[in-house]
Design a protein around this motif. Structure first.
Motif, mmCIF file in Angstrom:
data_model
loop_
_atom_site.group_PDB
_atom_site.id
_atom_site.type_symbol
_atom_site.label_atom_id
_atom_site.label_comp_id
_atom_site.label_asym_id
_atom_site.label_seq_id
_atom_site.Cartn_x
_atom_site.Cartn_y
_atom_site.Cartn_z
ATOM 1 N N UNK A 57 -9.049 -6.593 1.211
ATOM 2 C CA UNK A 57 -7.948 -7.437 0.769
ATOM 3 C C UNK A 57 -7.755 -7.195 -0.736
ATOM 4 N N UNK A 58 -6.501 -7.180 -1.167
ATOM 5 C CA UNK A 58 -6.199 -6.961 -2.586
ATOM 6 C C UNK A 58 -5.125 -7.953 -3.030
ATOM 7 N N UNK A 116 -0.707 -12.678 -7.005
ATOM 8 C CA UNK A 116 0.297 -12.398 -5.980
ATOM 9 C C UNK A 116 -0.283 -12.743 -4.615
ATOM 10 N N UNK A 117 0.555 -12.667 -3.629
ATOM 11 C CA UNK A 117 0.050 -12.816 -2.267
ATOM 12 C C UNK A 117 -0.918 -11.668 -1.973
ATOM 13 N N UNK A 118 -1.943 -11.923 -1.175
ATOM 14 C CA UNK A 118 -2.936 -10.898 -0.846
ATOM 15 C C UNK A 118 -2.390 -9.977 0.241
ATOM 16 N N UNK A 119 -2.772 -8.696 0.157
ATOM 17 C CA UNK A 119 -2.433 -7.728 1.206
ATOM 18 C C UNK A 119 -3.745 -7.159 1.737
ATOM 19 N N UNK A 120 -3.732 -6.701 2.965
ATOM 20 C CA UNK A 120 -4.966 -6.227 3.590
ATOM 21 C C UNK A 120 -4.738 -4.900 4.280
ATOM 22 N N UNK A 121 -5.820 -4.117 4.380
ATOM 23 C CA UNK A 121 -5.755 -2.825 5.062
ATOM 24 C C UNK A 121 -7.142 -2.484 5.582
ATOM 25 N N UNK A 129 -2.044 1.198 -4.504
ATOM 26 C CA UNK A 129 -1.257 -0.023 -4.374
ATOM 27 C C UNK A 129 -0.162 -0.017 -5.422
ATOM 28 N N UNK A 130 1.016 -0.512 -5.071
ATOM 29 C CA UNK A 130 2.088 -0.713 -6.048
ATOM 30 C C UNK A 130 2.629 -2.127 -5.885
ATOM 31 N N UNK A 153 0.853 -1.189 0.000
ATOM 32 C CA UNK A 153 0.000 0.000 0.000
ATOM 33 C C UNK A 153 0.889 1.238 0.000
ATOM 34 N N UNK A 154 0.686 2.091 -0.984
ATOM 35 C CA UNK A 154 1.402 3.367 -1.012
ATOM 36 C C UNK A 154 0.707 4.359 -0.100
ATOM 37 N N UNK A 155 -0.622 4.387 -0.175
ATOM 38 C CA UNK A 155 -1.407 5.250 0.707
ATOM 39 C C UNK A 155 -2.808 4.675 0.823
#
Length: 729
Positions: free
Chosen positions: A342-343, A358-363, A289-290, A279-281
């Motif tokens: 989740x993204x 890709x692996x998932x990221x969450x915020x 997201x980058x 997450x960039x912001x």
């Protein structure tokens, strides 16, 4: 009697002749016209043997015997049965020619007769005559075909005798056929891609030949991707980059050349799965997201999947694969404040094959993005905001990614954006603003004055767009708002101010150039609820007595606006007014007769203005030098020239007037303007509504001299009339 190929042994009985009687034996092949062979002997008293030699092989002979007395007188010839010599063994076998699959064998007859010809049997074998192929011929040669190349063959020949006998076999002659030149192999078929990876691609094919040296996988310009051994049916091309386009053909080759298959396959290697998303912001309604492209080329598109339950049941795709989404970052809009998200990201190659995710990221998005101004500079979408202390600023991200700010103040306050637009916020007002680099969009349920370059503009409620540039200021009232606004313009303004109203019929636009007002004034520009009723005919009673006969008719369309000044200010120059219309607004009307008319309240009449038309664009522009009510009207031309008129007359150029109008003409009437001396000055033509305008210039564009001019008007059917026009400078 015993017969051989070139001789015969004849046994003679004495037949009473005494011993010692001379005997003679003769052989002839032509009934003893000639004697071929002869042999003499003496009676031995019993069987006497005489040998005939020098006979031709394979020839039929008559054999005759004679007895001689001592005086040499011969008895009559005793004839034996005809007999034939045996055929001679052919000799001299030789090969007159050899080829890849054939040989020609020749031999000598060895005395066998040529006429009539002797028959022979030639035999050929490649296994010492365990098996053989034979042919009966009468010639002294034989061509054997259908042989194997580079193979040793043996030949032998025997002759057939006249009486059915045969000669012995000739000596065996041997040689070998020539080696066949190489033949290009059959082309492979069923060429296809059998496996792909990010750095390799595997091709497969069907092998249709037994004589290939190997296979070539060629690129589209016949360059070489790789070589496969004989009898192979696949080849992996490795060392490629991710999502690399590959166009290939397959060819089989040997010493005779290569045979290329007809199918060209174009495929791509796989893209690499993107890695390390971060997450960039993260804001209340958006997340940036980058990720790492993992060495994918810049043309690879990416897809982002979104979920609120880690992709168990809820899944959406806020960013789908597209040629415009090839960067390694993206902003996802439309998120809910305080939500868990989740993204994950995946890539796609040029054939539309997606990689693994890709692996998932969450915020978790923040709750409310709210700040209270302290009087300093704040970020505002594409620009910045400076607001008085105490102004509450709430930021939201709209689904299209644009920032919307809500400004709230408990007291009157100022808010100035970096694009040069300022707002005067009344106490307790709530204003929603979309701040952009080029301007802003304001929505409020109360009037909020907006200022730029000394021009202040406001509407009572609704949505207003403000677009300033260095030379222009455009103010546009949205179609869902009340079409009523006020604009305060300074006398020394430097920008052209354009006010746009947007009723259902289409946009209406007023353009006010710098210096159009001689003093600071506030204008009200609105779409009225109704217009003054159009008279059945229009006249110019302010310019002279009203005509007593019918003139051209004006019919209103209901499309128009009203411009008024709170301090009765009037323009010092012409102001253009533009009107769009729908086909349904002017149904049954010739668009070329549409005219912008001004309502002259002093006489209760609509007066046509100088008008230009764009029928294709359904747009009409008029120009006025007096503020009033304006309406788009249909002006029907006069039926004749009996009420033709010209105004203003005289034309006072010294008062700033620039043209005269010829009205109540027939459609398309021609007007020729002459000096009093009869010199042609200008020729013009009326439009479809029967109006023409003259700008007091001659054919060459020069201003005419002051004086009296005569206008000769010719209408439909050749009808003519004359009007005098005075020009004063």
């Amino acid at each position: 009697m015993r017969v051989f190929a070139t001789s015969a042994v004849v046994h003679l009985d004495p037949n009473g002749n005494p011993a010692g009687t001379p005997f003679r034996v003769q052989a002839s092949s032509d009934g003893f016209s000639t004697v071929t062979a002869s042999s003499d002997g003496v009676n031995s008293g019993s069987q006497t043997l005489l040998v005939l030699s020098g006979m031709a092989p394979n020839t039929t002979y008559q054999i005759g015997a004679l007895a001689l007395n001592y005086d040499g007188l011969a008895s009559s010839r005793t004839l034996a049965a005809s007999t034939a010599t045996l055929p001679a063994v052919p000799t001299g076998l030789s090969f007159s020619s050899t080829a890849v699959d054939a040989m020609t064998l020749s031999w000598s007859p060895n005395g066998n007769p040529l006429d009539p010809p002797t028959s022979y049997q030639a035999q050929i074998s490649s296994d010492s005559f365990a098996t053989f192929v034979s042919s009966d011929v009468t010639a002294l040669s034989w061509r054997s075909s259908g042989l194997l190349s580079a193979t040793t063959y043996s030949f032998r020949v025997f002759a057939f005798g006249v009486g059915g006998s045969t000669s012995a076999f000739s000596a065996v002659a041997s040689t070998f056929t020539l080696t066949a030149p190489p033949v290009a192999p059959s082309s492979p078929t069923a060429f296809t891609v059998t496996a792909i990876a990010p750095n390799s691609i595997t091709f497969g094919w069907a092998d249709n030949s037994n004589g290939e040296t190997g296979f070539l996988v060629l690129n589209s310009t016949d360059g070489l991707y790789g070589t496969a051994a004989a009898d192979s049916t696949s080849l992996q091309i490795s060392g490629l980059g991710a999502d690399t386009p590959v166009s290939a053909r397959i060819a089989a080759f040997n010493d005779a050349g290569a045979t290329t298959g007809p199918v060209v396959i174009t495929s791509h290697t796989l893209a690499n799965p993107p890695a390390s998303p971060v997450f960039v912001s993260v804001d209340r309604n958006r997340a940036e997201i980058s990720w790492s492209t993992a060495s994918n080329p810049s043309t690879v598109p990416y897809e982002i999947s979104e979920s609120t339950d880690n992709f168990l049941t809820v899944l959406s795709t806020p960013l789908a694969f597209s040629g415009s989404h090839t960067s390694s970052a993206a902003v996802i809009h439309g998120l809910a404040a305080g939500g868990t998200y989740y993204f994950r990201v995946r890539a796609q190659n040029g054939d539309g094959i997606a990689t693994a995710f890709s692996a998932a990221i969450t915020t978790v998005t923040p709750g409310v993005d709210m700040a209270v101004s302290t009087g300093g500079v704040m970020t505002a979408g594409e620009t910045v905001l400076t607001a008085d202390a105490g102004v509450v600023v709430i930021n939201d991200i709209l689904p299209n990614g644009v920032t919307q700010q809500t400004l709230v103040s408990t007291r009157a306050a100022q808010a100035v954006y970096g694009n040069g637009v300022s707002l005067s916020l009344p106490a307790s007002v709530e204003a929603k603003i979309i701040p952009l680099a080029a301007g802003l969009v304001l929505t409020s349920t109360r009037a909020v004055p907006v200022t730029n370059a000394g021009v202040t503009f406001e509407i009572s409620s609704g949505t207003l767009s403000i677009w300033p540039t260095d030379t222009d200021l455009t103010l546009s009232v949205s179609s869902v708002s009340l079409q009523d606004c006020r604009a305060a313009l300074p006398a020394d303004g430097k920008k052209t101010v354009s006010v746009e109203l947007n009723p259902p019929s289409g946009q209406m636009k007023v353009s006010l150039a710098p210096g159009v007002l001689s003093r600071t004034a506030t204008l009200r520009i609105r779409k009225p609820g109704s217009f003054p009723r159009a008279a059945s005919r229009w006249n110019l009673s302010s310019l002279g007595p009203a005509p007593s006969l019918p003139a051209a008719a004006l019919n209103g369309t209901g499309i128009g606006l009203e411009i008024s000044s709170e301090d009765n200010a009037q323009p010092t120059q012409f102001v253009p007014l533009g009107f769009h219309y729908r086909p349904s607004d002017v149904e049954g009307t010739d668009p070329e007769t549409l005219t912008v008319a001004r309502y002259e309240e002093s006489v209760g009449r609509w007066i046509p203005l100088s008008t230009t038309r764009d029928a294709d664009g359904r747009f009409v522009i008029g120009k006025t030098n007096h503020f009033s009510s304006f309406q788009l009207m249909a002006l029907s031309p006069a039926a004749d020239l009996s009420q033709a008129k010209v105004y203003p007359n005289p034309l006072r150029l010294d008062l700033g007037r620039t043209e005269v109008t010829f009205a109540d003409l027939t459609s398309g009437a021609s007007i020729r303007i002459f000096t009093y001396a009869g010199e042609l000055v200008r020729e013009i033509r009326a439009d479809a509504s029967g109006i023409a305008r003259w700008d007091a210039r001659n054919t060459y564009g020069r201003r005419v001299a002051g004086g009296m001019y005569v206008a000769v008007i010719e209408g439909a059917g050749g009808a003519k009339t004359k009007l005098k026009v005075a020009v004063e400078k």
